[in-house]
Write a protein that holds these residues in place. Structure first.
Motif, PDB file in Angstrom:
ATOM      1  N   SER A   1       0.851  -1.202   0.000  1.00 24.55           N
ATOM      2  CA  SER A   1       0.000   0.000   0.000  1.00 24.55           C
ATOM      3  C   SER A   1       0.882   1.245   0.000  1.00 24.55           C
ATOM      4  N   PRO A   2       1.533   1.522  -1.136  1.00 23.58           N
ATOM      5  CA  PRO A   2       2.467   2.640  -1.223  1.00 23.58           C
ATOM      6  C   PRO A   2       1.761   3.989  -1.309  1.00 23.58           C
ATOM      7  N   GLY A   3       2.574   5.030  -1.266  1.00 25.16           N
ATOM      8  CA  GLY A   3       2.088   6.394  -1.366  1.00 25.16           C
ATOM      9  C   GLY A   3       2.802   7.269  -0.356  1.00 25.16           C
ATOM     10  N   HIS A   4       2.671   6.915   0.925  1.00 21.85           N
ATOM     11  CA  HIS A   4       3.440   7.599   1.975  1.00 21.85           C
ATOM     12  C   HIS A   4       4.922   7.298   1.784  1.00 21.85           C
TER      13      HIS A   4
ATOM     14  N   ARG B   1       0.385  12.148   4.662  1.00 20.97           N
ATOM     15  CA  ARG B   1       1.180  12.879   3.685  1.00 20.97           C
ATOM     16  C   ARG B   1       1.847  11.918   2.709  1.00 20.97           C
ATOM     17  N   ALA B   2       2.214  12.449   1.545  1.00 21.41           N
ATOM     18  CA  ALA B   2       2.785  11.602   0.495  1.00 21.41           C
ATOM     19  C   ALA B   2       3.970  12.275  -0.187  1.00 21.41           C
ATOM     20  N   ASP B   3       4.686  13.118   0.549  1.00 22.05           N
ATOM     21  CA  ASP B   3       5.737  13.922  -0.061  1.00 22.05           C
ATOM     22  C   ASP B   3       7.150  13.499   0.322  1.00 22.05           C
ATOM     23  N   PHE B   4       7.305  12.368   0.995  1.00 24.79           N
ATOM     24  CA  PHE B   4       8.648  11.880   1.295  1.00 24.79           C
ATOM     25  C   PHE B   4       9.254  11.237   0.048  1.00 24.79           C
ATOM     26  N   PRO B   5      10.592  11.124  -0.018  1.00 29.18           N
ATOM     27  CA  PRO B   5      11.211  10.522  -1.196  1.00 29.18           C
ATOM     28  C   PRO B   5      10.614   9.150  -1.531  1.00 29.18           C
ATOM     29  N   GLY B   6      10.161   8.999  -2.765  1.00 31.51           N
ATOM     30  CA  GLY B   6       9.546   7.751  -3.218  1.00 31.51           C
ATOM     31  C   GLY B   6       8.048   7.705  -3.051  1.00 31.51           C
ATOM     32  N   GLY B   7       7.479   8.626  -2.298  1.00 30.56           N
ATOM     33  CA  GLY B   7       6.033   8.656  -2.106  1.00 30.56           C
ATOM     34  C   GLY B   7       5.356   9.530  -3.137  1.00 30.56           C
ATOM     35  N   THR B   8       4.107   9.226  -3.457  1.00 33.46           N
ATOM     36  CA  THR B   8       3.317  10.064  -4.368  1.00 33.46           C
ATOM     37  C   THR B   8       1.859  10.033  -3.945  1.00 33.46           C
ATOM     38  N   ALA B   9       1.178  11.153  -4.158  1.00 33.08           N
ATOM     39  CA  ALA B   9      -0.248  11.222  -3.856  1.00 33.08           C
ATOM     40  C   ALA B   9      -1.052  10.293  -4.757  1.00 33.08           C
TER      41      ALA B   9
ATOM     42  N   GLU C   1      -1.394  17.211  -2.500  1.00 33.66           N
ATOM     43  CA  GLU C   1      -0.122  17.857  -2.802  1.00 33.66           C
ATOM     44  C   GLU C   1      -0.082  19.285  -2.261  1.00 33.66           C
ATOM     45  N   ALA C   2      -1.210  19.987  -2.316  1.00 37.16           N
ATOM     46  CA  ALA C   2      -1.260  21.341  -1.772  1.00 37.16           C
ATOM     47  C   ALA C   2      -1.050  21.319  -0.264  1.00 37.16           C
ATOM     48  N   ARG C   3      -1.673  20.371   0.405  1.00 37.66           N
ATOM     49  CA  ARG C   3      -1.516  20.249   1.850  1.00 37.66           C
ATOM     50  C   ARG C   3      -0.074  19.895   2.209  1.00 37.66           C
ATOM     51  N   ASP C   4       0.525  18.970   1.481  1.00 34.59           N
ATOM     52  CA  ASP C   4       1.876  18.521   1.801  1.00 34.59           C
ATOM     53  C   ASP C   4       2.899  19.644   1.687  1.00 34.59           C
ATOM     54  N   LYS C   5       2.656  20.587   0.799  1.00 38.87           N
ATOM     55  CA  LYS C   5       3.593  21.711   0.641  1.00 38.87           C
ATOM     56  C   LYS C   5       3.645  22.594   1.881  1.00 38.87           C
TER      57      LYS C   5
ATOM     58  N   TYR D   1      27.713   7.892  16.410  1.00 46.23           N
ATOM     59  CA  TYR D   1      27.516   9.162  15.720  1.00 46.23           C
ATOM     60  C   TYR D   1      26.608   8.964  14.515  1.00 46.23           C
ATOM     61  N   LEU D   2      25.753   9.977  14.271  1.00 45.67           N
ATOM     62  CA  LEU D   2      24.903  10.014  13.094  1.00 45.67           C
ATOM     63  C   LEU D   2      25.496  10.972  12.071  1.00 45.67           C
ATOM     64  N   LYS D   3      25.115  10.753  10.822  1.00 48.58           N
ATOM     65  CA  LYS D   3      25.503  11.647   9.750  1.00 48.58           C
ATOM     66  C   LYS D   3      24.228  12.315   9.216  1.00 48.58           C
ATOM     67  N   ILE D   4      24.173  13.653   9.248  1.00 49.94           N
ATOM     68  CA  ILE D   4      22.970  14.380   8.865  1.00 49.94           C
ATOM     69  C   ILE D   4      23.238  15.200   7.606  1.00 49.94           C
ATOM     70  N   PRO D   5      22.490  14.955   6.519  1.00 47.71           N
ATOM     71  CA  PRO D   5      22.674  15.759   5.319  1.00 47.71           C
ATOM     72  C   PRO D   5      22.157  17.185   5.545  1.00 47.71           C
ATOM     73  N   MET D   6      22.913  18.170   5.058  1.00 47.95           N
ATOM     74  CA  MET D   6      22.523  19.571   5.229  1.00 47.95           C
ATOM     75  C   MET D   6      22.082  20.147   3.887  1.00 47.95           C
ATOM     76  N   ASN D   7      21.046  20.981   3.933  1.00 46.88           N
ATOM     77  CA  ASN D   7      20.532  21.701   2.766  1.00 46.88           C
ATOM     78  C   ASN D   7      20.084  20.787   1.634  1.00 46.88           C
ATOM     79  N   ARG D   8      19.628  19.583   1.996  1.00 42.82           N
ATOM     80  CA  ARG D   8      19.091  18.671   0.971  1.00 42.82           C
ATOM     81  C   ARG D   8      17.575  18.710   0.917  1.00 42.82           C
ATOM     82  N   PHE D   9      16.941  19.285   1.923  1.00 42.52           N
ATOM     83  CA  PHE D   9      15.484  19.287   2.006  1.00 42.52           C
ATOM     84  C   PHE D   9      14.985  20.685   2.288  1.00 42.52           C
TER      85      PHE D   9
END
Length: 299
Positions: free
Chosen positions: A153-156, A185-193, A256-260, A291-299
């Motif tokens: 059941s994809p989307g999210h 919501r459905a706006d994470f990478p790989g998700g679609t409304a 999609e409007a809500r997710d923005k 330790y964690l690695k956190i990407p910066m300015n990717r989102f």
């Protein structure tokens, strides 16, 4: 953890379901059991995590395991519906404690491919090593005498799965919210409304009396108490986003409007690199710390 609530079996072929509410993430963790055999499964259990201090604790896990022990239940499965973005999953910890198999949907392999790029960790994540079962759409297994069917059941996310247990219980994760809230919501990478809409429609094809157990609730301005159970009939008629038969194009537009307007979950960049490893913390480095690695300015 604020409270728990049990939805009792409706008779033969119907499980008992206890939901445990996690205050910090609004997540619901489930203990589903067969009343006849006292066998049980855990679904989407949280390992508590404070993103401000990057500290973990097992308070939530401990409470659920005490409940199961007091109820005389034997846990046979540790299950997750998808790699969560808003809480740290307890899958690996539970597997070590209980010596029972863990599982998630097979498309976590594709999700891992996406996030290797975001984290710039080309050799990270090996879900085949960290999960005992990578379920495909249509796979089946048992909790005691109750059959369980896996439904993609994809989307999210692109790899989210629903567990349909017995005759009348479906664990639908981040698809439906409560009817008065709508859908996830459905706006994470790989998700679609568009994918989420199709998943919602597939879930609405289940029998009307099927109990639907959602992944999150935060209450509303009018309903202060979190809730997490509804039925297919209630969702079909009353869901804020698709109740009454919303057309696909209209749904996609509003979703999609809500997710923005939504911010990223405050734990997402921390926990996904662990959840793609079944919730395992990074290995200690030479100073004994993790330790964690956190990407910066990717989102």
């Amino acid at each position: 953890m604020k409270f728990s609530r049990t939805s009792r079996s409706n008779g033969a072929g119907s499980p008992d379901v206890t939901g445990f509410y996690d205050d910090d993430s609004g997540s619901i963790q489930y203990l589903v059991s067969d009343p006849d055999t006292r066998k049980a499964a855990l679904i989407d259990v949280v390992l508590s995590f404070n993103p401000e201090s990057a500290a973990t604790n097992t308070d939530s896990v401990d409470k659920i395991l005490r409940f199961a022990d007091h109820a005389g239940l034997e846990i046979d499965w540790i299950l997750d519906t998808h790699p969560h973005a808003d809480h740290l999953m307890a899958s690996s910890l539970l597997k070590d404690r209980l010596k029972k198999p863990n599982g998630i949907g097979e498309k976590i392999l594709e999700i891992a491919d996406l996030w290797r790029d975001y984290y710039n960790l080309p050799d990270a994540f090996d879900p085949k090593a960290d999960f005992d079962h990578l379920f495909s759409d249509g796979d089946t297994f048992e909790i005691g005498s109750l059959p369980v069917r896996v439904m993609l059941s994809p989307g999210h996310t692109l790899g989210s799965i629903t567990y349909i247990v017995g005759d009348d219980a479906a664990f639908v994760h981040d698809t439906f919210m409560q009817p008065d809230v709508g859908t996830a919501r459905a706006d994470f990478p790989g998700g679609t409304a568009a994918d989420l809409y199709e998943s919602l429609q597939s879930l609405l094809e289940l029998p009307d009396n099927t109990r639907l157990f959602v992944g999150h609730d935060y209450g509303t301005d009018y309903r202060k108490q979190p809730n997490w159970e509804s039925t297919v009939a209630e969702q079909r008629k009353h869901n804020l986003h698709i109740g009454g038969g919303t057309a696909k194009d209209d749904y996609i537009k509003q979703r999609e409007a809500r997710d923005k307007t939504l911010a990223l979950p405050d734990r997402m960049l921390h926990v996904l690199q662990m959840n793609l490893c079944a919730g395992q913390l990074p290995d200690p480095e030479d100073d004994g710390n993790r330790y964690l690695k956190i990407p910066m300015n990717r989102f």
